[in-house]
Enzyme design. Structure first.
Site, short mmCIF file in Angstrom:
data_model
loop_
_atom_site.label_atom_id
_atom_site.label_comp_id
_atom_site.label_asym_id
_atom_site.label_seq_id
_atom_site.Cartn_x
_atom_site.Cartn_y
_atom_site.Cartn_z
N GLU A 1 3.91 -4.31 12.47
CA GLU A 1 2.94 -3.22 12.24
C GLU A 1 1.76 -3.87 11.54
O GLU A 1 1.82 -4.16 10.35
CB GLU A 1 3.54 -2.14 11.34
CG GLU A 1 4.80 -1.49 11.86
CD GLU A 1 4.59 -0.68 13.11
OE1 GLU A 1 3.42 -0.51 13.54
OE2 GLU A 1 5.58 -0.23 13.69
N ASN B 1 0.81 -1.23 0.00
CA ASN B 1 0.00 0.00 0.00
C ASN B 1 0.84 1.28 0.00
O ASN B 1 0.45 2.28 -0.60
CB ASN B 1 -1.03 0.01 1.13
CG ASN B 1 -0.43 -0.16 2.50
OD1 ASN B 1 0.73 -0.55 2.64
ND2 ASN B 1 -1.21 0.11 3.52
N CYS C 1 -3.25 1.29 6.62
CA CYS C 1 -3.53 0.59 7.88
C CYS C 1 -4.11 1.54 8.91
O CYS C 1 -4.88 1.13 9.78
CB CYS C 1 -2.26 -0.07 8.41
SG CYS C 1 -0.87 1.06 8.48
O1 LIG Z 1 -0.58 1.81 5.92
C1 LIG Z 1 0.18 2.12 6.79
C2 LIG Z 1 1.18 3.24 6.81
C3 LIG Z 1 0.60 4.56 6.63
C4 LIG Z 1 1.47 5.65 7.23
O2 LIG Z 1 2.69 5.48 7.38
O3 LIG Z 1 0.92 6.69 7.57
#
Ligand SMILES: O=CCCC(=O)O
Length: 497
Positions: free
Chosen positions: A264, A163, A298
């Site tokens: 994570e 992602n 996430c």
């Molecule tokens: O999807 C997870 C990471 C998003 C972020 O680092 O803000």
């Protein structure tokens, strides 16, 4: 070098479609490759080596040889390489953004935004490299001094999601390299090329051969290759970003070798709006947080709880603003929301919408796949009247589907927000200072956004609690500590006076 890219690269050296082992661009031992698909068209545009478990040993062993020298490199030199990497990434921002858009589907402006955000990590960890310090103290026992020294833990393995392929690599690798660790990266099968491009720039920045290695692999070979990395005796640390289900498997595999792990994991994040909130502020934050990358972060808002006094008003504001989203190919300048990255996400989103309808939810915007296209597009979808019985309450959506719940009291909102096994991020909007403090203390999440939906930054420790994982990435001291061991020295002194 592929002559048939669907976009132009200003710097063609960034198109790398082989794995990187010991500084060499190589094929998988099997010779097999897998396809890379543009989610905006459903078309294959590149391919990468389909490494399997048999390719792991050579990559890890050469990374270990590189580590034996790299761990002795002066921290200032490591910082300088990180800064050079940072400069090269900045200079190649447009090319990297194109690769990210064609791998993930996200709009080009978001890909550029991801790169800008990610550069915080190279910059930040360049600073951290020189600030690793030990301690000295005088213990109770006479004639003694106790020291601690910090040393790099060894070769780390990074199992990285699709992602945010640039941000996740730079957050993990910058910390590891600053600490003096080498890293073997297994990118997601959807996004191998952005990681390979970053690694090419790391080599150009001067990092020695074998310091960063990349083993690309298909969805089919991902479990076996990841297991081989987690079990390899020369891997001393594993960092994983992905689902809670897979995170638990990674933790089990690493437990056998007592390896240090950072996890994570899933989010299912609540977003609370109180009667006294600035609704425009809450709306702007939610629009950015929820629709970013079509809901595939996430830390995105999964469950939006709105106090009853402003529920109808906020629902109308949200619907009006969301109806203006332009869904399309990420490379089209007009697009404000791209496709989801995998066809699996379309099916999951649809099943959550159908389930919500069965439980009495009202779909006031969208509700299904965008028809008449070969890309993986889902309509921005808003469900009103969501309840705790719905699948969308239980499971992270990872798609552009947003559920609105109504609540009356603060206690009720906190109980609902915390009623999940996960605890990554929570967000709330209120202008009441006492409530602000109570919510900070009472919401069960590793990161709390207070009147903001944008809480991620290189300076801030990133990580969850509960089943959202453990360990911190980014932030002062804590993130680099994930790649360090502490050694204690005890010195006995003779007293001459
Ligand atoms: O999807 C997870 C990471 C998003 C972020 O680092 O803000």
């Amino acid at each position: 070098m592929s002559p048939n890219l669907p976009f132009q690269l200003k710097n063609p050296s960034l198109f790398k479609d082989q794995s990187l082992v010991n500084g060499n661009w190589v094929e998988a031992a099997s010779g097999k490759r897998f396809d890379v698909v543009d989610p905006g068209s459903g078309k294959v545009w590149a391919s990468a080596p389909d490494n399997d478990a048999n390719d792991v040993d050579a990559a890890v062993k050469t990374a270990h040889v590189a580590f034996e020298s790299f761990k002795k490199v002066n921290p200032r030199q490591r910082a300088q390489w990180l800064l050079k990497w940072d400069t090269l990434i900045r200079e190649n921002r447009d090319d990297l953004a194109n690769i990210v858009t064609y791998e993930t589907g996200k709009p080009l402006s978001e890909s550029q935004g991801e790169i800008d955000y990610s550069l915080g990590f190279t910059w930040w960890f360049a600073g951290e490299a020189e600030r690793v310090t030990g301690t000295v103290n005088t213990p109770a026992a006479p004639g003694r001094r106790v020291f601690t020294v910090k040393q790099p833990i060894g070769v780390a393995a990074a199992l990285v999601p699709w992602n945010f392929p640039i941000a996740m690599i730079l957050r993990k690798a910058s910390a590891a390299l600053a600490a003096g660790c080498c890293m073997v990266i297994k990118p997601s099968p959807e996004t191998p090329l952005s990681v390979l491009a970053l690694s090419e720039l790391a080599a150009q920045a001067g990092f020695p051969k074998g310091v960063l290695s990349v083993l690309t692999t298909s969805l089919e070979n991902t479990p076996a290759l990841s297991e081989a990395l987690c079990r390899h005796p020369l891997i001393k640390k594993v960092t994983f970003t992905g689902s809670t289900r897979v995170g638990k498997l990674v933790a089990k595999l690493c437990a056998d070798g007592l390896k240090k792990v950072t996890l994570e994991l899933g989010g299912n994040c609540p977003f609370l709006i109180f009667d006294d909130a600035d609704l425009n502020q809450a709306l702007t934050a939610l629009m950015g947080l929820k629709w970013r990358h079509a809901g595939q972060a996430c830390i995105t808002a999964n469950r939006v709880y709105v106090q009853s006094g402003v529920y109808d008003k906020f629902a109308a504001m949200l619907k009006e603003a969301s109806a203006k989203l332009v869904v399309g190919h990420g490379a089209d300048k007009k697009t404000t929301m791209g496709p989801v990255t995998t066809p699996r996400s379309l099916d999951k989103a649809l099943s959550q919408v159908e389930d919500a309808k069965k439980h009495g939810g009202q779909v006031v915007l969208g509700g299904g796949k965008v028809m008449g296209t070969s890309g993986y597009f889902f309509e921005p979808t808003i469900i009103l009247g969501a309840t705790k019985e719905m699948l969308i309450t239980e499971e992270e959506t990872f798609a552009p589907v947003l559920a609105l719940y109504s609540f009356d009291t603060e206690g009720e909102a906190v109980a609902a927000a915390n009623n999940t096994s996960m605890g990554l991020a929570s967000y709330f909007f209120t202008k009441n200072i006492d409530r602000t403090w109570r919510l900070l203390e009472n919401l069960e999440a590793g990161m709390i956004g207070m009147n903001t939906g944008n809480a991620s930054a290189a300076e801030s420790p990133f990580g969850g609690i509960k089943e959202s994982g453990y360990g911190k990435e980014s932030g002062k001291d804590v993130a680099i500590a994930e790649y360090l061991i502490t050694k204690t020295g005890t010195l006995s002194l003779e007293d001459h006076f």
